[in-house]
Design a protein around this motif. Structure first.
Motif, PDB file in Angstrom:
ATOM      1  N   UNK B  86       0.823  -1.219   0.000  1.00 35.25           N
ATOM      2  CA  UNK B  86       0.000   0.000   0.000  1.00 35.25           C
ATOM      3  C   UNK B  86       0.854   1.264   0.000  1.00 35.25           C
ATOM      4  N   UNK B  87       2.137   1.119   0.295  1.00 30.43           N
ATOM      5  CA  UNK B  87       3.024   2.291   0.307  1.00 30.43           C
ATOM      6  C   UNK B  87       3.206   2.907   1.679  1.00 30.43           C
ATOM      7  N   UNK B  88       2.435   2.455   2.673  1.00 29.96           N
ATOM      8  CA  UNK B  88       2.540   3.054   4.011  1.00 29.96           C
ATOM      9  C   UNK B  88       3.848   2.690   4.716  1.00 29.96           C
ATOM     10  N   UNK B  90       6.521   3.796   4.036  1.00 31.85           N
ATOM     11  CA  UNK B  90       7.327   5.025   4.141  1.00 31.85           C
ATOM     12  C   UNK B  90       7.383   5.520   5.583  1.00 31.85           C
ATOM     13  N   UNK B  91       6.259   5.321   6.271  1.00 28.01           N
ATOM     14  CA  UNK B  91       6.179   5.845   7.646  1.00 28.01           C
ATOM     15  C   UNK B  91       7.097   5.053   8.582  1.00 28.01           C
ATOM     16  N   UNK B  92       7.116   3.746   8.382  1.00 26.50           N
ATOM     17  CA  UNK B  92       7.970   2.885   9.206  1.00 26.50           C
ATOM     18  C   UNK B  92       9.438   3.193   8.945  1.00 26.50           C
ATOM     19  N   UNK B  93       9.777   3.394   7.674  1.00 28.84           N
ATOM     20  CA  UNK B  93      11.178   3.647   7.311  1.00 28.84           C
ATOM     21  C   UNK B  93      11.662   5.022   7.761  1.00 28.84           C
TER      22      UNK B  93
END
Lengths: 310, 253
Positions: B86-88, B90-93
């Motif tokens: 889903x692209x989310x 990014x937040x974890x990274x």
């Protein structure tokens, strides 16, 4: 003594595995509390630069210092101070607005604070939707959710990657107001955009990136003064076939099939030459119906910079 | 240590489980119960004992292990694959979290779900087949160790996979056959000598054997070897995860 920059990018380069070089030896300082607009055409390297600073992309060479800390060695100290709103609408479709914003706050190491999240959601006109699943929201609302997530841990630095992409005029205006309020509260904002109007409206300083190279960094007002052109446009009563030789010393051009005479001048000079030009036109019997002056926009400057260099 | 992040990831993942109770819990419990009904209560009553244990009771540890392995892998792989898809991610990274904290959050939640499921299946089995647990502590230890190790494996799979098909291939094409051939439904000693030796290359044999020992005190291989093999598998997975986060493999560009 002036404060050190909040972000210092030193000789940053990025070459992807495909061999494509997205950043070439970029050097950039972002000052505390400013709104910095990074402009560039698609594929110029804006998102890659943000990605490196935020930890999404591994740099090939160079260093980034954020608020005094190396982004790789001291990633915890750096990342808890940074909020990121990416360009794409990446959301947890099945989660509620309330849950996803609280998740973001926890992920960035902050204890739960329902009153702060409520304030944030109200400020972004999301409070009425707090229990709604994200998949049921409109694109504009999803963009607001992403902003709420990025602000949930009270960052000192906020990256907005193409914040106006796909949003309506009302939301864009709301967002601009929010960005200004954040700046007034001490948050440093870095936005990338190819809507030049956005940078013109908000930015304190502008950086222009092209093919991975930062070709210019300047205060917006100074840039517009330095590179902006002022023009006087005269709508002639009778079209001219060519500019008379007697006016050869003026920066004149004809447009609109000889109906419009355009004079480009430097408004920083005491004598703009307008009065003398008008006298000479009258002496030549060149009459005009109306006249107007205009300042070139940041967009004009941007286009000339991006296209004007080899 | 970013405890708030661990808690946030853990709660997020557990919320996903409770949002999809039918798929996460009810479905595997039901499908495993069908084995108990068919092989335990129906056919099992007409079959002889294996290693002195009633057949219906003999297969319980293996069936729990089968569910535990597949669910651990699919829970953890799906947990990390979805943010990638889903692209989310990014937040974890971009968050101030270490690989250990990410693991504790995602793998911790997947392990919790699997252990809950394992205990629920054991409770359900009791309705159809009588059994006893000789070493409850070791039973729980095996349950926990296996769930954690295979959740780690699932996490790696979720990072490696770049399509839903790949996500399904390993549990369906590798883990399930290995479990069926790993002594879930029979004792390894029942195989011809050559196949007994070949079976020892199947890691699931050690898991099922150790787990069955905790129930009935009988095992195909020494229990110490079972514990060592499970711990070794966990160690290999931990090293792989450490490498993934160090290099950003399939996570960072």
């Amino acid at each position: 003594m002036s404060q050190p920059p909040i972000i210092s990018v030193r000789n940053l380069s990025k070459t992807y595995a495909s061999g494509f070089t997205a950043l070439k030896n970029v050097k950039l300082d972002i000052q505390r509390g400013e709104i910095f607009a990074l402009l560039g055409p698609n594929g110029a390297g804006k998102t890659t630069l943000i990605g490196v600073i935020c930890g999404l992309v591994k740099a090939s060479a160079g260093q980034v210092i954020a608020d005094g800390h190396d982004i790789q060695r001291e990633y915890r100290l750096v990342r808890e101070k940074i909020g990121l709103v990416p360009q794409e609408l990446h959301t947890d479709a099945f989660e509620s607005v309330w849950a996803t914003v609280n998740f973001s706050r926890g992920l960035f190491g902050k204890p739960r604070d329902p009153s702060l999240i409520e304030k944030l959601l109200r400020e972004l006109s999301l409070w009425d939707k707090k229990d709604a699943r994200i998949m049921t929201l409109s694109g504009g609302m999803k963009r607001r959710v992403m902003i709420a997530k990025a602000l949930s841990h009270e960052p000192k630095i906020l990256f907005l990657d193409e914040p106006s992409a796909g949003v309506d005029v009302e939301l864009r205006r709301d967002m601009w107001q929010l960005v200004r309020r954040l700046r007034d509260s001490g948050v440093t904002i870095i936005l990338t955009t190819h809507y030049i109007e956005e940078a013109e409206e908000m930015a304190d300083r502008v950086g222009i990136i092209r093919q991975g190279e930062l070709i210019l960094v300047e205060e917006k007002a100074a840039l517009m003064r330095k590179l902006g052109k002022k023009q006087l446009r005269l709508q002639l009563k009778t079209p001219l076939a060519a500019i008379p030789d007697t006016l050869a010393g003026y920066a004149l051009e004809l447009a609109g099939e000889g109906q419009t005479l355009i004079y480009t001048y430097d408004d920083q000079q005491d004598d703009t030459g307008i009065a003398e030009l008008l006298r000479r036109l009258a002496a030549q019997g060149i009459d005009f119906r109306e006249l107007q002056s205009s300042q070139s926009s940041l967009e004009d400057i941007f286009v000339s910079l991006v296209q004007g260099r080899p | 240590m970013n405890f708030h992040a661990i808690r946030a990831i853990y709660r997020f993942e557990m919320a996903r489980t409770f949002r999809t109770l039918m798929q996460s819990i009810a479905s595997p419990v039901l499908s495993t119960s069908l084995y108990f009904v068919v092989f335990g209560a129906a056919i099992g009553s007409r079959m002889g004992e294996v290693d002195g244990i009633h057949y219906g009771a003999f297969i319980i540890p293996g069936l729990v292990m089968l569910s535990l392995l597949t669910e651990s892998i699919s829970n953890a792989s799906f947990g990390i694959y979805m943010p990638k898809w889903s692209g989310t991610i990014y937040e974890l990274l971009s968050a101030p979290v270490s690989s250990a904290e990410v693991i504790l959050g995602y793998v911790g939640a997947a392990t919790t779900k699997s252990v809950m499921l394992g205990l629920l299946i054991l409770a359900t089995a009791r309705l159809f087949v009588p059994y006893h647990i000789a070493h409850p502590f070791w039973m729980l230890a095996f349950l926990l160790l296996t769930a954690f190790s295979f959740s780690l494996f699932g996490f790696i799979l979720g990072i490696w996979a770049d399509s839903f098909e790949k996500l399904q291939i390993v549990p369906l094409m590798i883990v399930t056959p290995l479990t069926f051939l790993g002594g879930s439904f029979y004792s390894i000693s029942m195989l011809p000598p050559l196949w007994q030796k070949i079976a020892l290359f199947n890691p699931v044999v050690y898991l099922v054997s150790g787990f069955r020992w905790s129930f009935y005190g009988v095992a195909d291989v020494a229990v110490g070897i079972s514990v060592a093999m499970t711990a070794l598998f966990m160690l290999i997975c931990l090293v792989a995860v450490w490498w993934i986060f160090k290099t950003g493999y399939r996570l960072k560009r």
